[in-house]
Structure formats: C-alpha cells, structure tokens
Design a protein around this motif. Structure first.
Motif, PDB file in Angstrom:
ATOM      1  N   ASN A   1      14.568 -18.052 -18.838  1.00  0.00           N
ATOM      2  CA  ASN A   1      14.418 -17.394 -20.126  1.00  0.00           C
ATOM      3  C   ASN A   1      13.001 -17.568 -20.668  1.00  0.00           C
ATOM      4  OD1 ASN A   1      15.828 -15.924 -22.324  1.00  0.00           O
ATOM      5  ND2 ASN A   1      15.077 -17.681 -23.494  1.00  0.00           N
ATOM      6  N   SER A   2      12.408 -18.749 -20.476  1.00  0.00           N
ATOM      7  CA  SER A   2      11.036 -18.964 -20.953  1.00  0.00           C
ATOM      8  C   SER A   2      10.058 -18.089 -20.177  1.00  0.00           C
ATOM      9  CB  SER A   2      10.644 -20.434 -20.857  1.00  0.00           C
ATOM     10  OG  SER A   2      10.537 -20.848 -19.514  1.00  0.00           O
ATOM     11  N   VAL A   3      10.308 -17.885 -18.877  1.00  0.00           N
ATOM     12  CA  VAL A   3       9.464 -16.992 -18.076  1.00  0.00           C
ATOM     13  C   VAL A   3       9.593 -15.559 -18.589  1.00  0.00           C
ATOM     14  CG1 VAL A   3       9.123 -15.994 -15.771  1.00  0.00           C
ATOM     15  CG2 VAL A   3       9.517 -18.462 -16.031  1.00  0.00           C
ATOM     16  N   LEU A   4      10.828 -15.119 -18.849  1.00  0.00           N
ATOM     17  CA  LEU A   4      11.044 -13.768 -19.376  1.00  0.00           C
ATOM     18  C   LEU A   4      10.379 -13.606 -20.738  1.00  0.00           C
ATOM     19  CD1 LEU A   4      14.779 -13.217 -18.378  1.00  0.00           C
ATOM     20  CD2 LEU A   4      12.776 -12.102 -17.378  1.00  0.00           C
ATOM     21  N   ASP A   5      10.417 -14.642 -21.566  1.00  0.00           N
ATOM     22  CA  ASP A   5       9.764 -14.591 -22.875  1.00  0.00           C
ATOM     23  C   ASP A   5       8.261 -14.363 -22.732  1.00  0.00           C
ATOM     24  OD1 ASP A   5      12.193 -15.033 -24.055  1.00  0.00           O
ATOM     25  OD2 ASP A   5      11.782 -17.116 -24.634  1.00  0.00           O
ATOM     26  N   LYS A   6       7.658 -15.044 -21.754  1.00  0.00           N
ATOM     27  CA  LYS A   6       6.207 -14.960 -21.563  1.00  0.00           C
ATOM     28  C   LYS A   6       5.753 -13.591 -21.085  1.00  0.00           C
ATOM     29  CE  LYS A   6       5.656 -19.851 -20.870  1.00  0.00           C
ATOM     30  NZ  LYS A   6       5.525 -20.939 -19.927  1.00  0.00           N
ATOM     31  N   ILE A   7       6.612 -12.865 -20.390  1.00  0.00           N
ATOM     32  CA  ILE A   7       6.214 -11.542 -19.903  1.00  0.00           C
ATOM     33  C   ILE A   7       6.728 -10.412 -20.795  1.00  0.00           C
ATOM     34  CG2 ILE A   7       5.940 -12.297 -17.524  1.00  0.00           C
ATOM     35  CD1 ILE A   7       8.635 -10.986 -16.890  1.00  0.00           C
ATOM     36  N   GLY A   8       7.237 -10.778 -21.962  1.00  0.00           N
ATOM     37  CA  GLY A   8       7.634  -9.768 -22.939  1.00  0.00           C
ATOM     38  C   GLY A   8       9.068  -9.297 -22.860  1.00  0.00           C
ATOM     39  N   LEU A   9       9.873  -9.955 -22.073  1.00  0.00           N
ATOM     40  CA  LEU A   9      11.282  -9.587 -21.964  1.00  0.00           C
ATOM     41  C   LEU A   9      12.134 -10.647 -22.650  1.00  0.00           C
ATOM     42  CD1 LEU A   9      11.290  -8.450 -18.228  1.00  0.00           C
ATOM     43  CD2 LEU A   9      11.218  -6.996 -20.255  1.00  0.00           C
ATOM     44  N   ASP A  10      11.772 -10.974 -23.879  1.00  0.00           N
ATOM     45  CA  ASP A  10      12.379 -12.109 -24.563  1.00  0.00           C
ATOM     46  C   ASP A  10      13.836 -11.924 -24.944  1.00  0.00           C
ATOM     47  OD1 ASP A  10      11.410 -10.194 -26.305  1.00  0.00           O
ATOM     48  OD2 ASP A  10      10.916 -11.624 -27.879  1.00  0.00           O
ATOM     49  N   LYS A  11      14.380 -10.740 -24.892  1.00  0.00           N
ATOM     50  CA  LYS A  11      15.790 -10.546 -25.245  1.00  0.00           C
ATOM     51  C   LYS A  11      16.691 -10.381 -24.031  1.00  0.00           C
ATOM     52  CE  LYS A  11      15.148 -10.816 -29.597  1.00  0.00           C
ATOM     53  NZ  LYS A  11      15.482 -12.051 -30.243  1.00  0.00           N
ATOM     54  N   VAL A  12      16.119 -10.329 -22.831  1.00  0.00           N
ATOM     55  CA  VAL A  12      16.913 -10.133 -21.620  1.00  0.00           C
ATOM     56  C   VAL A  12      17.765 -11.367 -21.357  1.00  0.00           C
ATOM     57  CG1 VAL A  12      16.812  -9.783 -19.120  1.00  0.00           C
ATOM     58  CG2 VAL A  12      15.232  -8.563 -20.618  1.00  0.00           C
ATOM     59  N   GLY A  13      19.061 -11.179 -21.249  1.00  0.00           N
ATOM     60  CA  GLY A  13      19.969 -12.258 -20.902  1.00  0.00           C
ATOM     61  C   GLY A  13      20.314 -13.209 -22.033  1.00  0.00           C
ATOM     62  N   ASP A  14      19.718 -13.047 -23.213  1.00  0.00           N
ATOM     63  CA  ASP A  14      19.985 -13.974 -24.312  1.00  0.00           C
ATOM     64  C   ASP A  14      21.406 -13.887 -24.839  1.00  0.00           C
ATOM     65  OD1 ASP A  14      17.497 -15.050 -24.258  1.00  0.00           O
ATOM     66  OD2 ASP A  14      16.766 -14.074 -26.072  1.00  0.00           O
ATOM     67  N   SER A  15      22.008 -12.719 -24.787  1.00  0.00           N
ATOM     68  CA  SER A  15      23.307 -12.542 -25.444  1.00  0.00           C
ATOM     69  C   SER A  15      24.449 -13.301 -24.781  1.00  0.00           C
ATOM     70  CB  SER A  15      23.658 -11.062 -25.545  1.00  0.00           C
ATOM     71  OG  SER A  15      23.785 -10.509 -24.261  1.00  0.00           O
ATOM     72  N   THR A  16      24.331 -13.608 -23.502  1.00  0.00           N
ATOM     73  CA  THR A  16      25.420 -14.334 -22.828  1.00  0.00           C
ATOM     74  C   THR A  16      24.957 -15.637 -22.195  1.00  0.00           C
ATOM     75  OG1 THR A  16      25.090 -13.160 -20.741  1.00  0.00           O
ATOM     76  CG2 THR A  16      26.662 -12.196 -22.302  1.00  0.00           C
ATOM     77  N   ARG A  17      23.690 -15.967 -22.301  1.00  0.00           N
ATOM     78  CA  ARG A  17      23.170 -17.180 -21.657  1.00  0.00           C
ATOM     79  C   ARG A  17      23.883 -18.422 -22.187  1.00  0.00           C
ATOM     80  NH1 ARG A  17      17.700 -17.711 -23.129  1.00  0.00           N
ATOM     81  NH2 ARG A  17      18.453 -19.019 -24.810  1.00  0.00           N
ATOM     82  N   GLY A  18      24.253 -19.306 -21.278  1.00  0.00           N
ATOM     83  CA  GLY A  18      24.874 -20.561 -21.662  1.00  0.00           C
ATOM     84  C   GLY A  18      26.373 -20.491 -21.864  1.00  0.00           C
ATOM     85  N   VAL A  19      26.961 -19.335 -21.645  1.00  0.00           N
ATOM     86  CA  VAL A  19      28.404 -19.188 -21.833  1.00  0.00           C
ATOM     87  C   VAL A  19      28.990 -18.537 -20.597  1.00  0.00           C
ATOM     88  CG1 VAL A  19      30.242 -18.182 -23.251  1.00  0.00           C
ATOM     89  CG2 VAL A  19      28.132 -18.951 -24.327  1.00  0.00           C
ATOM     90  N   TRP A  20      30.090 -19.090 -20.120  1.00  0.00           N
ATOM     91  CA  TRP A  20      30.812 -18.536 -18.987  1.00  0.00           C
ATOM     92  C   TRP A  20      32.257 -18.352 -19.410  1.00  0.00           C
ATOM     93  CZ3 TRP A  20      35.019 -20.429 -16.303  1.00  0.00           C
ATOM     94  CH2 TRP A  20      35.340 -19.748 -15.130  1.00  0.00           C
ATOM     95  N   ALA A  21      32.821 -17.205 -19.093  1.00  0.00           N
ATOM     96  CA  ALA A  21      34.213 -16.942 -19.457  1.00  0.00           C
ATOM     97  C   ALA A  21      34.988 -16.447 -18.241  1.00  0.00           C
ATOM     98  CB  ALA A  21      34.291 -15.907 -20.574  1.00  0.00           C
ATOM     99  N   LYS A  22      36.242 -16.841 -18.190  1.00  0.00           N
ATOM    100  CA  LYS A  22      37.170 -16.334 -17.177  1.00  0.00           C
ATOM    101  C   LYS A  22      38.293 -15.668 -17.953  1.00  0.00           C
ATOM    102  CE  LYS A  22      40.393 -17.713 -13.597  1.00  0.00           C
ATOM    103  NZ  LYS A  22      41.124 -18.851 -13.029  1.00  0.00           N
ATOM    104  N   VAL A  23      38.498 -14.376 -17.707  1.00  0.00           N
ATOM    105  CA  VAL A  23      39.502 -13.600 -18.433  1.00  0.00           C
ATOM    106  C   VAL A  23      40.636 -13.256 -17.485  1.00  0.00           C
ATOM    107  CG1 VAL A  23      39.914 -11.530 -19.812  1.00  0.00           C
ATOM    108  CG2 VAL A  23      37.670 -12.623 -19.864  1.00  0.00           C
ATOM    109  N   ASP A  24      41.851 -13.598 -17.912  1.00  0.00           N
ATOM    110  CA  ASP A  24      43.044 -13.275 -17.137  1.00  0.00           C
ATOM    111  C   ASP A  24      44.039 -12.621 -18.100  1.00  0.00           C
ATOM    112  OD1 ASP A  24      45.041 -13.076 -15.253  1.00  0.00           O
ATOM    113  OD2 ASP A  24      45.611 -15.194 -15.368  1.00  0.00           O
ATOM    114  N   GLY A  25      43.958 -11.310 -18.217  1.00  0.00           N
ATOM    115  CA  GLY A  25      44.792 -10.594 -19.186  1.00  0.00           C
ATOM    116  C   GLY A  25      44.332 -10.919 -20.587  1.00  0.00           C
ATOM    117  N   THR A  26      45.183 -11.594 -21.352  1.00  0.00           N
ATOM    118  CA  THR A  26      44.794 -11.990 -22.703  1.00  0.00           C
ATOM    119  C   THR A  26      44.468 -13.482 -22.784  1.00  0.00           C
ATOM    120  OG1 THR A  26      47.103 -12.334 -23.339  1.00  0.00           O
ATOM    121  CG2 THR A  26      46.136 -10.179 -23.817  1.00  0.00           C
TER     122      THR A  26
END
Length: 154
Positions: free
Chosen positions: A76-101
């Motif tokens: 993320n820090s590399v992406l920030d330095k090249i101007g892509l500071d919002k790429v991947g931020d919305s889900t970074r650090g969270v993992w989900a497993k969905v099985d129906g509800t």
C-alpha cells in the motif's frame, strides 16, 4: 369443529404470517394463490462486499491506526508513492468467508501505542459484527488480529 375454527364470510378474518414465510410453489389459476416476489430468486453477497463493510466499521474504532499485515501495508505504501493511494484500501486487512447468510470475518489491524489491546479488539469485533448483521447476515466468527503497534513519532 368449533364455531371459532370455521370460516365465516360475514366476519373479518385475521391471520398472521411468520417472519420467514415458506416459498409458495408456482401455481397457475385461482385467485387464492399468492406468489411472494422475495421467493422468486435469491440474494447473494460477494466476499468483497462484506470485506468493505467490515473494513469501514473497523477503521471507525478509536485506537485503530491502520488495517492489514506487514506485506499489505508495504504494498500500500508503494501504491501511495506512485499515485495509486486508493487502490486496495477498501478491503485491505479484512478477510471474509461467506456461506449463504453465515459469515466468518478476520480483521488484521495496527493499533496506537498506549491503547488497551483488549478494549480496542473488543470494540472492533462489536462494530464489525453489528455493521455486517445490519445487512441481514449472521456473523458466526469475527477474529481480530493485532499485527503491529504504532509508536508515537518524535
């Protein structure tokens, strides 16, 4: 059959539908057949949607500095330095497993130095579960991992 159990056209009839109504099989003909639109398909949540909801909730907790493990934060820090500071931020650090509800969530975070770890992780777990369950899902497990502590800069 008692007088109360019989149908009387001249009386107002009351009936109650349970919270979960079983699907009405498609039938044709007859005015008494009611098809409920909710049962003509299903709603599915993609993993990324749950991760965005959980990520947003976790970031709102005081004491949470950042989300993600060492590698994710490095990229993320590399992406920030090249101007892509919002790429991947919305889900970074969270993992989900969905099985129906049913949903299992893992949140990886960095907390501020001086914070009580148990308090911050309990608050993260609470807000993440509440946020996800507002969408009609059931969180069966919410694991919070503290990957790092951010020390104050002098």
């Amino acid at each position: 059959m008692s007088d109360e159990a019989e149908f009387h056209a001249d009386r107002t009839q009351e009936f109650y539908l349970p919270a979960v109504v079983p699907a009405v099989p498609p039938q044709h003909g007859g005015a008494e057949v009611i098809e409920i639109a909710a049962y003509r398909g299903e709603t599915k949540f993609e993993r990324e949607v749950i991760e965005k909801i959980a990520s947003s909730a976790a970031r709102s907790v005081p004491g949470v500095v950042e989300l993600g493990g060492d590698v994710a934060r490095f990229f993320n820090s590399v992406l920030d330095k090249i101007g892509l500071d919002k790429v991947g931020d919305s889900t970074r650090g969270v993992w989900a497993k969905v099985d129906g509800t049913d949903v299992e969530i893992t949140v990886i975070l960095v907390i501020s130095a001086g914070e009580v770890v148990a308090d911050v992780t309990a608050a993260v777990r609470t807000v993440v579960i509440e946020a996800v369950e507002r969408f009609g899902l059931h969180v069966s497990e919410c694991t919070v991992k503290v990957d790092d502590i951010r020390l104050p800069e002098h």
